[in-house]
Design a protein around this motif. Structure first.
Motif, mmCIF file in Angstrom:
data_model
loop_
_atom_site.group_PDB
_atom_site.id
_atom_site.type_symbol
_atom_site.label_atom_id
_atom_site.label_comp_id
_atom_site.label_asym_id
_atom_site.label_seq_id
_atom_site.Cartn_x
_atom_site.Cartn_y
_atom_site.Cartn_z
ATOM 1 N N PHE A 1 0.835 -1.197 0.000
ATOM 2 C CA PHE A 1 0.000 0.000 0.000
ATOM 3 C C PHE A 1 0.873 1.250 0.000
ATOM 4 O O PHE A 1 1.972 1.280 0.554
ATOM 5 N N ARG A 2 0.330 2.327 -0.583
ATOM 6 C CA ARG A 2 1.045 3.598 -0.581
ATOM 7 C C ARG A 2 0.953 4.258 0.793
ATOM 8 O O ARG A 2 0.072 3.958 1.591
ATOM 9 N N MET B 1 -2.834 -2.569 6.260
ATOM 10 C CA MET B 1 -2.100 -1.750 5.295
ATOM 11 C C MET B 1 -0.643 -1.606 5.689
ATOM 12 O O MET B 1 0.239 -1.513 4.831
ATOM 13 N N GLU C 1 0.038 7.234 1.459
ATOM 14 C CA GLU C 1 -1.200 8.004 1.581
ATOM 15 C C GLU C 1 -2.364 7.123 2.007
ATOM 16 O O GLU C 1 -3.217 7.535 2.816
ATOM 17 N N GLU C 2 -2.420 5.892 1.467
ATOM 18 C CA GLU C 2 -3.501 4.977 1.853
ATOM 19 C C GLU C 2 -3.376 4.582 3.324
ATOM 20 O O GLU C 2 -4.382 4.508 4.047
ATOM 21 N N THR C 3 -2.151 4.346 3.778
ATOM 22 C CA THR C 3 -1.943 4.000 5.186
ATOM 23 C C THR C 3 -2.314 5.167 6.097
ATOM 24 O O THR C 3 -2.948 4.992 7.142
ATOM 25 N N GLN D 1 -4.450 7.527 5.447
ATOM 26 C CA GLN D 1 -5.907 7.673 5.415
ATOM 27 C C GLN D 1 -6.571 6.676 6.369
ATOM 28 O O GLN D 1 -7.520 7.017 7.086
ATOM 29 N N ALA D 2 -6.075 5.448 6.374
ATOM 30 C CA ALA D 2 -6.625 4.440 7.286
ATOM 31 C C ALA D 2 -6.366 4.830 8.739
ATOM 32 O O ALA D 2 -7.226 4.627 9.611
ATOM 33 N N TRP E 1 -6.039 -0.594 9.339
ATOM 34 C CA TRP E 1 -4.784 0.173 9.368
ATOM 35 C C TRP E 1 -3.577 -0.755 9.519
ATOM 36 O O TRP E 1 -2.564 -0.604 8.828
#
Length: 378
Positions: A100-101, A219, A103-105, A107-108, A216
């Motif tokens: 995962f990027r 990710m 940013e995705e982490t 966000q979570a 979270w």
């Protein structure tokens, strides 16, 4: 009488001399046979419609030379489709491999913090200020109701003496009902704040927090190894399919595997050829050999033994060969083979590989194989 015996004695001596000469100067043993070459039948595993024929019968070709070409039909379109499929599978595999990027982490993590804050708010319950404000609104509602009650009672008395209109009395009644309803609402609000958060809401908030926490952590750890392996297997499957198309494209061009001669070719552009069917045959002139038959008294010959050969086309010129095969079982001499031995005897088949470095020999020539390693033409 003496004169007659002299010529007779001379004749006898001459015959004896010839006999002794023939015994001491016998021709070395030899066998005959035809020069042969390995025949190679070429074809295509995919077949199809013939597009171009580049050679003719009897033509000399070199290794790697294209002999026949077939039309590709839909192979090019299938190859393009598989290239795109492989690109998609490769991208998917790289995505699983990279994880995962950031940013995705992030966000979570933000969603987890948001739900955690909401859960903490429900656990803490209403603040004292909120309860005090609710009590103030309740007191205000009580005052408004008392005022409405007083106004309605006053107008009711005046209505008995016809000192007020019915319209004013109805307005006072509606104001009393509104004040009563507002008082009930304010009382419910205060009771709700005093009761605090329900247990069901707390459990729901805790469950959402746990779900966000697991997402979270997932990710952070990235994809499972099984998912990565599955993506890699899909990528490899697409790559293998594309390679198979590449091999099929190679089969559209029939190439010569060796330096040789086209022996038989009956093919024209437009002909349909079944997959795997031979389309032409060629002779391997670089691997010439003589098939001969030796008598039983010569079966002691060894593999790898070097022998001399003579070919009718080149007179007394001597060639050399090596024994590469000796049959284990005897057979009767074929009718087309000439040997100095008696034909009623059984023989053993042999193969003698010819050294044809100068390229003078060709398949079909008649050759004599001298069984004596040091023999030769008389």
């Amino acid at each position: 009488m003496l004169n007659r015996s002299i010529p007779l004695s001379v004749a006898v001596v001459g015959l004896l001399a010839l006999v002794f000469y023939s015994q001491w100067n016998r021709e070395p043993p030899r066998v005959s046979g035809f020069i042969e070459a390995d025949e190679i039948r070429l074809g295509s595993r995919v077949g199809g419609r013939v597009a171009v024929v580049h050679v003719q019968e009897g033509q000399e070709v070199t290794a790697g030379e294209v002999l026949v070409e077939f039309e590709p039909y839909d192979l090019l379109e299938r190859e393009k489709e598989l290239e795109l499929t492989l690109a998609a599978r490769e991208s998917e595999y790289q995505r699983f491999l990279a994880g995962f990027r950031e940013e995705e982490t992030a966000q979570a993590k933000a969603k987890l913090d948001q739900l955690q804050a909401r859960s903490d708010l429900l656990i803490a319950g209403p603040r004292k200020q909120e309860i005090q404000a609710a009590r103030g609104r309740l007191a205000q509602a009580e005052a408004e109701k008392r005022l409405a009650v007083q106004g309605f009672e006053r107008l009711s008395k005046l209505a008995g003496s016809n000192a007020t209109s019915q319209q004013e009395l109805d307005a006072a009644r509606e104001a009393l009902e509104a004040a009563t309803a507002n008082l009930d609402v304010r009382q419910q609000e205060l009771d709700l704040l005093l009761a605090g958060t329900r247990a069901e809401e707390l459990r729901e908030a805790a469950a959402r927090v746990e779900e966000a926490r697991q997402a979270w952590q997932l990710m952070q750890r990235g994809y499972r190894q099984e998912e990565i392996d599955q993506a890699k297997a899909s990528r490899d499957a697409a790559k293998a399919a594309l390679q198979a198309i590449g091999r099929q494209k190679e089969e559209l061009r029939v190439k010569s595997p060796i330096d040789g001669t086209i022996e038989a070719l009956d093919l024209q552009p437009g002909d349909m050829v079944a997959p795997g069917a031979p389309v032409l045959s060629m002779l391997d002139r670089g691997n010439l050999w003589v098939r001969s038959y030796i008598p039983q008294n010569r079966v002691g010959m060894q593999l790898g033994q070097r022998l001399r050969l003579n070919v009718d086309s080149y007179g007394d010129r001597t060639f050399h060969g090596v024994v590469t095969f000796i049959a284990r079982q005897a057979e009767f001499t074929p009718s087309n083979v000439q040997t100095p031995e008696e034909r009623s005897k059984q023989v053993f088949r042999i193969k003698v590989a010819i050294e044809n470095e100068d390229g003078m020999l060709r398949p079909g020539m008649m050759a004599d194989v001298w069984l004596d390693e040091h023999g030769g033409a008389p």
